[in-house]
Design an enzyme around this catalytic site. Sequence first.
Site, short mmCIF file in Angstrom:
data_model
loop_
_atom_site.label_atom_id
_atom_site.label_comp_id
_atom_site.label_asym_id
_atom_site.label_seq_id
_atom_site.Cartn_x
_atom_site.Cartn_y
_atom_site.Cartn_z
N LEU A 125 1.16 -0.99 0.05
CA LEU A 125 0.03 0.15 -0.38
C LEU A 125 0.88 1.63 -0.01
O LEU A 125 1.78 1.55 0.70
CB LEU A 125 -1.14 -0.15 1.54
CG LEU A 125 -1.44 0.89 1.43
CD1 LEU A 125 -3.06 0.94 0.61
CD2 LEU A 125 -2.77 1.48 2.22
N ASP A 170 1.31 2.47 -19.50
CA ASP A 170 0.22 3.33 -18.71
C ASP A 170 0.91 4.22 -17.89
O ASP A 170 0.70 4.47 -17.09
CB ASP A 170 -0.98 2.49 -18.46
CG ASP A 170 -2.49 2.93 -18.36
OD1 ASP A 170 -2.33 3.91 -18.43
OD2 ASP A 170 -2.89 2.72 -17.59
N LYS A 172 1.38 7.16 -16.54
CA LYS A 172 0.87 8.72 -15.64
C LYS A 172 0.95 8.53 -14.25
O LYS A 172 1.28 8.03 -13.05
CB LYS A 172 -0.46 8.10 -16.61
CG LYS A 172 -1.29 7.28 -16.02
CD LYS A 172 -2.86 7.54 -16.48
CE LYS A 172 -3.63 6.19 -15.74
NZ LYS A 172 -5.14 6.64 -16.54
N HIS A 174 -1.28 9.15 -11.93
CA HIS A 174 -1.82 8.26 -11.51
C HIS A 174 -1.33 7.11 -11.40
O HIS A 174 -1.73 6.07 -9.89
CB HIS A 174 -3.57 7.59 -12.65
CG HIS A 174 -3.97 6.73 -11.58
ND1 HIS A 174 -5.26 7.23 -10.76
CD2 HIS A 174 -4.92 6.04 -12.13
CE1 HIS A 174 -6.06 6.74 -10.05
NE2 HIS A 174 -5.38 5.14 -11.18
N ASN A 175 -0.81 6.25 -11.63
CA ASN A 175 0.45 5.11 -11.91
C ASN A 175 2.11 5.10 -10.80
O ASN A 175 2.44 4.08 -11.02
CB ASN A 175 0.44 3.62 -13.58
CG ASN A 175 -0.48 3.80 -13.17
OD1 ASN A 175 -1.33 3.41 -12.63
ND2 ASN A 175 -0.93 3.45 -14.50
N ASP A 191 0.90 -0.45 -10.91
CA ASP A 191 -0.70 -0.85 -12.14
C ASP A 191 0.35 -1.28 -13.28
O ASP A 191 0.24 -0.94 -14.27
CB ASP A 191 -1.26 -0.34 -12.39
CG ASP A 191 -2.62 -0.70 -12.81
OD1 ASP A 191 -2.29 -1.90 -13.68
OD2 ASP A 191 -3.70 -0.06 -12.47
C1 GUK Z 1 -3.50 5.01 -0.15
C2 GUK Z 1 -4.13 5.16 -1.29
C3 GUK Z 1 -3.63 6.40 -2.32
N1 GUK Z 1 -3.07 4.07 -1.97
C4 GUK Z 1 -3.20 3.29 -2.86
C5 GUK Z 1 -4.48 3.81 -4.09
C6 GUK Z 1 -4.42 2.90 -4.87
CL1 GUK Z 1 -6.07 3.40 -6.03
N2 GUK Z 1 -3.43 2.18 -5.46
N3 GUK Z 1 -2.48 1.68 -4.63
C7 GUK Z 1 -2.42 2.73 -3.29
N4 GUK Z 1 -1.14 1.70 -3.24
C8 GUK Z 1 -1.22 0.60 -3.89
C9 GUK Z 1 -2.10 0.18 -4.89
C10 GUK Z 1 -1.78 0.21 -6.11
C11 GUK Z 1 -2.73 -0.61 -6.20
C12 GUK Z 1 -2.87 -1.93 -7.99
C13 GUK Z 1 -3.21 -2.04 -8.96
N5 GUK Z 1 -2.81 -2.63 -9.60
N6 GUK Z 1 -1.20 -2.78 -8.98
C14 GUK Z 1 -0.92 -1.80 -7.93
C15 GUK Z 1 -0.37 -1.19 -7.03
C16 GUK Z 1 -0.55 -0.68 -6.25
#
Ligand code: GUK
Length: 444
Positions: A125, A170, A172, A174-175, A191
């Site tokens: 996370l 991808d 960006k 967001h990732n 991601d």
């Molecule tokens: C507390 C929030 C901001 N942390 C996260 C949000 C989201 Cl949407 N994804 N994410 C967060 N920590 C790690 C990840 C995460 C999501 C993924 C989806 N595919 N691969 C990922 C890797 C990490």
Amino acid sequence: MEASSSGRSAGRFQPGPALPPASNILPGTGGKPAVVASDEESVGKITYYTNNHLGKGADGIVFRGYFHCDDANKRPAAVKRIELAKQSNADREVALLLQLDDNPHVVRYFCTEKDGQFLYIAIELCAVSLDKCFTKENPFDLRGLNPVMLLQQTMMGLEHLHSHNIVHRDVKPHNILLKDHSDSVTVKISDFGMSKQLADSRQSYSMRSGALGTMGWNAPEVLDESRKVNPTSAVDIFSAGCVFYYVLTGGKHPFGEPYRQTANIMDGKYNLNGLQKDKHEDIVATDLIEQMLNMEPQGRPSAESVLKHPFFWSLEKQLMFFQDVSDRIVNEKLDGPIIQQLESGGQEVVRNNWIKHITAVLRKDLEIRKGAYEEGSVKSLLRAIRNKKHHYHDSPKEVQETLGSIPDDFVSYFTSRFPHLLLHTFLAVRSFAEELTLQHYYLM
Ligand code: GUK
């Protein structure tokens, strides 16, 4: 950099509260999630909260949850839930994550579980994604992570992917995630839902396997089907170029407003006006971003080459470069190719007469050896920098004060007055790097 955050050491495991006795947990998941609390579901080693959506990935919903690494410990996790119908994508994603699991700048994969309906992937996370951290309402505290370091770590993550012949496809804001550690923040690429592994680095992926990346961050060759080229890892470099500009300007996009972006990308019409034309750092950044946004994928630098660009050089390395160049060109003929290249376009670099643009104290000091310097020459300015550094400690106190301390203030004294000097010298000397034994400043 940060060896301590390799992500694999047991020292970083945060012991959580002990789990309930074994008889209470997950009595034979039997393909269905065992319901533990109203909004809490568990499958094998994964627990997630159905009412705590973190967001949507390329191929599934992401929930907040935990990974139970053993009977006594759990780690906070992002749990991506993917419909089994889309499992082939997910299996590929997990296979990729498994190969990559030893880089501090790629999210760490914990485990997968499956029930009758879904596949679950637990991933470390992170605190926030890059697209959320420049908002005025809720700016994220980067705790000393400056934009250059942030982009360097992003490129280190991409370099790691590309060295495994994986194209992310991808990239960006967001990732690009930021992970909070006790004393620092690090960047992690996330991601892999859109990623592709190529058979070797020169190979391209056959196009139109259905999915595209995200509008506004896709390279022109991805958008334009009539271009019969098969994209390579250069697509990530293009997207990263957009991210560089986004980070350096606090949220601007080189291709304008969202509704114009796709058309502008296809036309190669970008605008980097958010970077200043007469500021050293911005001039260096503009050169790198323009290379990354090249319409032709073969014209873009590799991730490794991006990381070698002066944009990432410390002030100490910048000073060392000026000194090395000056030392290696002293015996070059004035009419030879090296000096010719260095002096071509040099008027703008030295602003016609560099001696006019330094402080009076330094001008006086240099006049002691009148005739040693030429006011219109780049080579001469580099020699002055080299000499003042070499004789810094036997220089008068006022001279030391005007120049500032070595290396940071000292080199900034010159680059702030002559903002084109570093990039110009870097580009001019490039093709002679081997001859001048300056290869280590370049990717050769
Ligand atoms: C507390 C929030 C901001 N942390 C996260 C949000 C989201 Cl949407 N994804 N994410 C967060 N920590 C790690 C990840 C995460 C999501 C993924 C989806 N595919 N691969 C990922 C890797 C990490």
